[in-house]
Design a protein around this motif. Structure first.
Motif, PDB file in Angstrom:
ATOM      1  N   LEU A 185       0.849  -1.193   0.000  1.00  0.00           N
ATOM      2  CA  LEU A 185       0.000   0.000   0.000  1.00  0.00           C
ATOM      3  C   LEU A 185       0.880   1.236   0.000  1.00  0.00           C
ATOM      4  O   LEU A 185       1.852   1.303   0.732  1.00  0.00           O
ATOM      5  CB  LEU A 185      -0.856   0.033   1.272  1.00  0.00           C
ATOM      6  CG  LEU A 185      -2.241  -0.578   1.188  1.00  0.00           C
ATOM      7  CD1 LEU A 185      -2.156  -2.052   0.850  1.00  0.00           C
ATOM      8  CD2 LEU A 185      -2.951  -0.390   2.507  1.00  0.00           C
ATOM      9  N   CYS A 188       0.501   4.043   1.256  1.00  0.00           N
ATOM     10  CA  CYS A 188       0.631   4.744   2.536  1.00  0.00           C
ATOM     11  C   CYS A 188       1.425   3.939   3.551  1.00  0.00           C
ATOM     12  O   CYS A 188       1.856   4.468   4.568  1.00  0.00           O
ATOM     13  CB  CYS A 188      -0.745   5.039   3.098  1.00  0.00           C
ATOM     14  SG  CYS A 188      -1.684   3.561   3.461  1.00  0.00           S
ATOM     15  N   GLY A 189       1.676   2.673   3.263  1.00  0.00           N
ATOM     16  CA  GLY A 189       2.405   1.858   4.232  1.00  0.00           C
ATOM     17  C   GLY A 189       1.512   1.441   5.387  1.00  0.00           C
ATOM     18  O   GLY A 189       0.438   2.004   5.594  1.00  0.00           O
ATOM     19  N   ILE A 190       1.937   0.452   6.130  1.00  0.00           N
ATOM     20  CA  ILE A 190       1.169  -0.021   7.277  1.00  0.00           C
ATOM     21  C   ILE A 190       2.127  -0.298   8.431  1.00  0.00           C
ATOM     22  O   ILE A 190       3.150  -0.935   8.251  1.00  0.00           O
ATOM     23  CB  ILE A 190       0.399  -1.324   6.933  1.00  0.00           C
ATOM     24  CG1 ILE A 190      -0.708  -1.033   5.926  1.00  0.00           C
ATOM     25  CG2 ILE A 190      -0.175  -1.959   8.182  1.00  0.00           C
ATOM     26  CD1 ILE A 190      -1.620  -2.215   5.650  1.00  0.00           C
ATOM     27  N   LYS A 202     -11.205  24.541  -0.730  1.00  0.00           N
ATOM     28  CA  LYS A 202     -12.458  23.953  -1.209  1.00  0.00           C
ATOM     29  C   LYS A 202     -13.667  24.618  -0.558  1.00  0.00           C
ATOM     30  O   LYS A 202     -14.596  25.053  -1.220  1.00  0.00           O
ATOM     31  CB  LYS A 202     -12.490  22.464  -0.832  1.00  0.00           C
ATOM     32  CG  LYS A 202     -12.302  21.532  -1.981  1.00  0.00           C
ATOM     33  CD  LYS A 202     -12.614  20.136  -1.475  1.00  0.00           C
ATOM     34  CE  LYS A 202     -12.338  19.092  -2.522  1.00  0.00           C
ATOM     35  NZ  LYS A 202     -12.614  17.750  -1.972  1.00  0.00           N
ATOM     36  N   ALA A 203     -13.621  24.657   0.767  1.00  0.00           N
ATOM     37  CA  ALA A 203     -14.805  25.071   1.519  1.00  0.00           C
ATOM     38  C   ALA A 203     -15.163  26.533   1.268  1.00  0.00           C
ATOM     39  O   ALA A 203     -16.335  26.899   1.275  1.00  0.00           O
ATOM     40  CB  ALA A 203     -14.591  24.837   3.012  1.00  0.00           C
ATOM     41  N   ARG A 206     -15.128  28.148  -1.326  1.00  0.00           N
ATOM     42  CA  ARG A 206     -15.881  28.345  -2.558  1.00  0.00           C
ATOM     43  C   ARG A 206     -17.380  28.301  -2.289  1.00  0.00           C
ATOM     44  O   ARG A 206     -18.188  28.828  -3.033  1.00  0.00           O
ATOM     45  CB  ARG A 206     -15.530  27.255  -3.573  1.00  0.00           C
ATOM     46  CG  ARG A 206     -14.337  27.629  -4.429  1.00  0.00           C
ATOM     47  CD  ARG A 206     -14.178  26.618  -5.558  1.00  0.00           C
ATOM     48  NE  ARG A 206     -12.948  25.868  -5.365  1.00  0.00           N
ATOM     49  CZ  ARG A 206     -12.828  24.552  -5.478  1.00  0.00           C
ATOM     50  NH1 ARG A 206     -13.888  23.819  -5.759  1.00  0.00           N
ATOM     51  NH2 ARG A 206     -11.674  23.977  -5.302  1.00  0.00           N
ATOM     52  N   MET A 207     -17.754  27.616  -1.210  1.00  0.00           N
ATOM     53  CA  MET A 207     -19.164  27.408  -0.911  1.00  0.00           C
ATOM     54  C   MET A 207     -19.689  28.404   0.111  1.00  0.00           C
ATOM     55  O   MET A 207     -20.868  28.675   0.163  1.00  0.00           O
ATOM     56  CB  MET A 207     -19.373  25.997  -0.340  1.00  0.00           C
ATOM     57  CG  MET A 207     -18.924  24.916  -1.262  1.00  0.00           C
ATOM     58  SD  MET A 207     -19.815  25.005  -2.818  1.00  0.00           S
ATOM     59  CE  MET A 207     -18.680  24.176  -3.905  1.00  0.00           C
ATOM     60  N   ALA A 208     -18.807  28.877   0.968  1.00  0.00           N
ATOM     61  CA  ALA A 208     -19.278  29.750   2.038  1.00  0.00           C
ATOM     62  C   ALA A 208     -18.109  30.588   2.525  1.00  0.00           C
ATOM     63  O   ALA A 208     -16.956  30.181   2.399  1.00  0.00           O
ATOM     64  CB  ALA A 208     -19.827  28.913   3.195  1.00  0.00           C
ATOM     65  N   LEU A 214     -15.717  31.747   5.220  1.00  0.00           N
ATOM     66  CA  LEU A 214     -15.285  31.002   6.399  1.00  0.00           C
ATOM     67  C   LEU A 214     -15.018  31.916   7.586  1.00  0.00           C
ATOM     68  O   LEU A 214     -14.488  33.015   7.436  1.00  0.00           O
ATOM     69  CB  LEU A 214     -14.017  30.213   6.084  1.00  0.00           C
ATOM     70  CG  LEU A 214     -14.147  29.196   4.956  1.00  0.00           C
ATOM     71  CD1 LEU A 214     -12.831  28.481   4.718  1.00  0.00           C
ATOM     72  CD2 LEU A 214     -15.256  28.189   5.259  1.00  0.00           C
ATOM     73  N   ASP A 227     -15.515  27.643  11.695  1.00  0.00           N
ATOM     74  CA  ASP A 227     -15.410  26.738  10.547  1.00  0.00           C
ATOM     75  C   ASP A 227     -14.001  26.154  10.460  1.00  0.00           C
ATOM     76  O   ASP A 227     -13.810  24.986  10.138  1.00  0.00           O
ATOM     77  CB  ASP A 227     -15.706  27.486   9.239  1.00  0.00           C
ATOM     78  CG  ASP A 227     -17.078  28.131   9.268  1.00  0.00           C
ATOM     79  OD1 ASP A 227     -17.990  27.531   9.867  1.00  0.00           O
ATOM     80  OD2 ASP A 227     -17.224  29.226   8.690  1.00  0.00           O
ATOM     81  N   LYS A 242     -13.455  23.192  12.560  1.00  0.00           N
ATOM     82  CA  LYS A 242     -14.040  21.973  12.000  1.00  0.00           C
ATOM     83  C   LYS A 242     -13.150  21.414  10.893  1.00  0.00           C
ATOM     84  O   LYS A 242     -13.061  20.216  10.694  1.00  0.00           O
ATOM     85  CB  LYS A 242     -15.427  22.274  11.422  1.00  0.00           C
ATOM     86  CG  LYS A 242     -16.534  22.104  12.436  1.00  0.00           C
ATOM     87  CD  LYS A 242     -17.887  22.389  11.792  1.00  0.00           C
ATOM     88  CE  LYS A 242     -18.487  23.669  12.325  1.00  0.00           C
ATOM     89  NZ  LYS A 242     -19.331  24.376  11.390  1.00  0.00           N
ATOM     90  N   GLN A 245       4.447  12.316  18.687  1.00  0.00           N
ATOM     91  CA  GLN A 245       3.431  12.464  17.668  1.00  0.00           C
ATOM     92  C   GLN A 245       2.532  13.653  17.953  1.00  0.00           C
ATOM     93  O   GLN A 245       2.207  14.424  17.090  1.00  0.00           O
ATOM     94  CB  GLN A 245       2.575  11.201  17.620  1.00  0.00           C
ATOM     95  CG  GLN A 245       1.970  10.974  16.277  1.00  0.00           C
ATOM     96  CD  GLN A 245       2.869  10.134  15.414  1.00  0.00           C
ATOM     97  OE1 GLN A 245       3.757   9.473  15.898  1.00  0.00           O
ATOM     98  NE2 GLN A 245       2.658  10.148  14.125  1.00  0.00           N
ATOM     99  N   GLN A 246       2.155  13.813  19.209  1.00  0.00           N
ATOM    100  CA  GLN A 246       1.119  14.768  19.496  1.00  0.00           C
ATOM    101  C   GLN A 246       1.583  16.195  19.317  1.00  0.00           C
ATOM    102  O   GLN A 246       0.781  17.102  19.258  1.00  0.00           O
ATOM    103  CB  GLN A 246       0.603  14.557  20.915  1.00  0.00           C
ATOM    104  CG  GLN A 246       1.574  15.033  21.972  1.00  0.00           C
ATOM    105  CD  GLN A 246       1.304  14.339  23.281  1.00  0.00           C
ATOM    106  OE1 GLN A 246       1.053  13.149  23.304  1.00  0.00           O
ATOM    107  NE2 GLN A 246       1.336  15.069  24.358  1.00  0.00           N
ATOM    108  N   MET A 255       0.620   7.202   9.287  1.00  0.00           N
ATOM    109  CA  MET A 255       1.617   6.987  10.312  1.00  0.00           C
ATOM    110  C   MET A 255       2.859   6.339   9.755  1.00  0.00           C
ATOM    111  O   MET A 255       3.948   6.559  10.221  1.00  0.00           O
ATOM    112  CB  MET A 255       1.031   6.147  11.423  1.00  0.00           C
ATOM    113  CG  MET A 255       0.293   7.012  12.405  1.00  0.00           C
ATOM    114  SD  MET A 255      -0.254   6.078  13.768  1.00  0.00           S
ATOM    115  CE  MET A 255      -1.639   5.255  13.039  1.00  0.00           C
TER     116      MET A 255
END
Ligand code: SF4
Lengths: 493, 267
Positions: free
Chosen positions: A44, A46-48, A404-405, A407-409, A411, A415, A418, A468-469, A478
């Motif tokens: 894959l 993305c790797g596993i 992307k977003a 274009r619709m509203a 921000l 928002d 989210k 990571q955090q 990951m």
């Protein structure tokens, strides 16, 4: 040298897994290959990761040395010739058999094979080739294989390995030629860069051939390589990136044909990576990252790994492990590396001769922003993608989502939350419809005060932190994204 | 607009794609007004709300298919996929989120997938993301054992119904193996036959409890192989850098029940 005959498989695995663990690369990423219906395995892109060890590092591949016997005397390595350690060697059958058994049980994505150099570079490389060939032909293994190229081995062997492996890597070991001379006297820039260049050109030609829909591979034959590779990387501590001129005439190496048709998808389809030991010699971050930048640009590497030096041999003339500080530095290098690869940064924007080291309080992206306040704040509803990427707290994914977003509203701050923007960091650098979230006075000092690494703050409170955090970045996955770094200092190639 | 003269109508749907889409179908058919209807999962615990009426929705394949087709036609394939994935998730609010997502989808068409600032659109994506995260985790952490007859068996206890998404991955990877993945939570088994594809079987545990017990037996040879894996797992960690917290963050404890490296055969 302690050589013990008749070691059990358990014992060998213990010795040769232990000897390989300091190698940082563990990713199984970079190539998508579906199953063929009658072979074993797929890969894959993305790797596993199949497990996480007690140090929090991802376990994706069976990472082993073929042998930990070695005729070389690299100062940083536990397996160096003169060390008194227990030696073991896998037969190709043992190494391939373990890989298959682990793979069927879904313990691993495949094999990461490295080796000490014994009795000669060619012999070591041949044994690795034999293992990989067993896997691909006898066991019809189509999972992931990463093989370390052996410096100084015959290019033909390297080439045949390349036809069977998904990824190859040659460790640069030290950022400069001088460092290499003092710590790895049996290796040279030339023996390291030769296979690196060969693999790069091989990949390129193989891709081109595939594009031109020729039968895979080119009319093959001799491995011809320019003999002055050293010039292509900075050779002394006065590293000047512009010296890393254009190397290799395109025809300095011609990729030969695979001896047998296997189940792989071309020559080193997942690309090559390398690894540098950090902190054993006196390079600055700027020098290290300049080397990195040129490796990406001139050698088309997929990944550069950094490993903080551990004095495994307790040499009195080598720096001692100083824990946190070294890990912090390594962490900064990985962050900067990420900025080079995914955020269209150039190292010259992050560091310079006058500021040759990373800020230990701020991550490189925040540091950049704080030093370029004239560019901020940017308007979320208007700024182009490239500009959004430079805002701390906005990653690749969230930048894409914003574009992307909106274009619709129109921000607003809620928002953005989210969408996945880390507002805590971004607020100082953005406006929504012309307004900032809080009235903050933009000054380098005050923002720095707000932004100081969470890790630093926690450290002050004595908490243990997960790497990571605190990564600022959206991680593609990951397995292929930022990896918690590992201490270097052993391993083979 | 909520019409305060009408009681809120709550449709209780079965926790399945069919159940939820039938709920959506009935909500539309009733013309009771979207703002006066909510979709709940029947199995979910909820507090009875005053001034609400509760209707049980009987899952119906025909109604559910009609909805699927109309999503495909009027909103598009991406939306259809997202809805299906959300329905397989383990999120308690999924039925109502799907319903509200579709209301908006029917209004704006395929552009709905870009309305990220809409709370229901973003929540639906969040639900899908969580599902795929869990699917991905099981691709990583699922462990097979090999039985005497060569059959590969794995037991998992997922939150979401992940088998539908896991089976294609393992079928592609291990085409020449016979294997069974048993989802203990939902009592469902994914069964793959060598070079013949796979299917799902429900209620294996209820109907054949002896069989599901067999899936967890460990032969002697298998135990040896597991020991080798444990050796590797222990060896690979760099002791100077031990970090249990990071390990737990990346590999949450509830995944470890069936992972050989976290259990010894000797106990
Ligand atoms: S780094 Fe490789 S070549 Fe050098 S001593 Fe260790 S095993 Fe030998």
């Amino acid at each position: 040298m302690v050589v013990q005959e008749g070691l059990s498989l358990e014992r060998k695995l213990e010795i040769l897994g232990d000897a390989a663990k300091y190698d940082v690369a563990c990713t199984s990423s970079g190539v998508d290959r579906s199953g063929t219906g009658n072979s074993m395995g797929n890969t894959l892109k993305c790797g596993i990761c199949h497990s996480f060890a007690a140090d929090g590092r991802c376990i994706s591949l069976l990472k082993i040395l073929m042998t930990n016997e070695c005729i070389f005397q690299c100062k940083y390595c536990i397996n160096r010739a003169k060390n008194d350690v227990l030696r073991a060697t896998f037969t190709p059958e043992e190494a391939a058999g373990l890989t298959m058994e682990f793979y069927r049980r879904n313990y691993i994505e495949g094999l990461f094979l490295s080796s000490g150099i014994y009795p000669t570079p060619d012999a070591a490389a041949e044994r690795m080739l034999e293992t990989v060939a067993l896997l691909r032909f006898q066991y019809r293994f189509a999972g992931y294989i990463h093989v370390k190229a052996i410096p100084g081995a015959d290019g033909q062997i390297t080439e045949q390995i390349g036809w069977l492996a998904d990824r190859m890597s040659v460790n640069l070991e030290l950022p400069t030629a001088e460092g290499l001379r003092s710590l790895a006297p049996n290796k040279s820039r030339k023996t390291i860069l030769t296979p690196m260049r060969q693999i790069q050109l091989g990949i390129k030609q193989n891709r081109q051939a595939a594009r031109e829909a020729l039968p895979s591979g080119m009319p093959g034959g001799r491995v011809l390589l320019p003999d002055r590779q050293e010039e292509f990387l900075p050779s002394s501590l006065e590293c000047r990136p512009e010296q890393l001129g254009d190397l290799a005439e395109e025809n300095s190496y011609t990729l030969g044909k695979p001896l047998l048709k296997g189940v792989t998808s071309g020559f080193v389809p997942a690309g090559q990576s390398t690894q540098m030991i950090i902190g054993a010699t006196g390079e600055t971050d700027y020098q290290i990252m300049s080397v990195t930048e040129s490796l990406y640009q001139k050698f088309d590497l997929k990944r550069v790994f950094y490993s903080a030096f551990v004095n495994v041999n307790q040499d009195s003339d080598m720096p001692n492990w100083i824990g946190r500080t070294q890990l912090d530095r390594e962490h900064r290098l990985y962050q900067a590396d990420f900025l080079l690869r995914y955020y269209q940064f150039q190292i010259g924007e992050l560091l310079s001769e006058d500021r040759p080291n990373f800020n230990m309080l701020l991550d490189p992206k925040c540091d950049y922003a704080v030093r370029h306040l004239e560019l901020f704040p940017v308007e979320i509803n208007r700024a182009d993608y490239h500009t959004l990427l430079r805002v701390p707290g906005i990653g690749v994914k969230s930048a894409q989502r914003i574009v992307k977003a909106r274009r619709m509203a129109v921000l607003d701050f809620p928002d953005l939350k989210k969408i996945g923007v880390v507002l805590k960091r971004a607020v100082y650098f953005i406006t929504c419809q012309g307004k900032m979230m809080y009235p903050v006075k933009l000054s380098e000092d005050s923002i720095t005060g707000y932004l100081i690494d969470e890790r630093k703050q926690k450290e002050l409170k004595g908490e243990q932190i997960g790497y990571q955090q605190l990564s600022l970045f959206d991680l593609p996955s990951m397995a292929s994204g930022y990896q918690p770094p590992v201490a270097g200092g052993g391993g083979a190639q | 607009m909520r019409d305060e003269t009408k009681p809120m109508r709550i449709l209780l749907c079965e926790d399945s794609l069919e159940g939820i889409l039938t709920g959506v179908y009935e909500a539309y058919q009733s013309r009771y007004g979207h703002d006066n209807i909510k979709l709940y999962l029947a199995a979910r615990e909820y507090e009875l709300e005053l001034f609400s009426e509760y209707h049980k929705v009987r899952p119906d394949a025909e109604s559910s298919n009609k909805v699927l087709l109309s999503i495909l036609e009027k909103i598009g394939d991406t939306a259809r996929k997202n809805v299906v994935e959300a329905a397989y998730s383990a999120e308690p609010d999924k039925a109502d989120v799907i319903y509200r997502y579709l209301i908006r989808g029917y209004a704006v068409g395929s552009r709905i997938v870009d309305y990220l600032s809409d709370p229901y659109v973003s929540r639906l994506f969040e639900i899908c993301r969580r599902l795929w995260n869990e699917v991905h985790r099981w691709k990583e952490f699922l462990r097979f054992q090999i039985q005497e007859n060569g059959l590969l068996t794995a037991v998992i206890e997922p939150k979401a119904r992940v088998l539908t998404f896991l089976m294609p991955h393992f079928a592609d990877r291990l085409p020449i193996e016979n294997f069974i993945i048993y989802d203990k939570t939902h009592d469902q088994a994914g069964i793959h036959r060598k070079q013949q594809g796979w299917f799902l079987a429900d209620r294996l545990g209820r109907d054949y409890p002896e069989y599901t017990a067999l899936l967890e037996t460990t032969t002697k040879e298998e135990a040896q192989m597991q020991d080798l894996w444990r050796i590797f797992f222990e060896t690979i960690a760099v002791r100077e850098r031990e970090n249990a917290r990071l390990q737990t963050q990346l590999l949450p404890k509830w995944y470890r029940d069936h992972m050989v490296e976290f259990h010894s055969n000797k106990e």
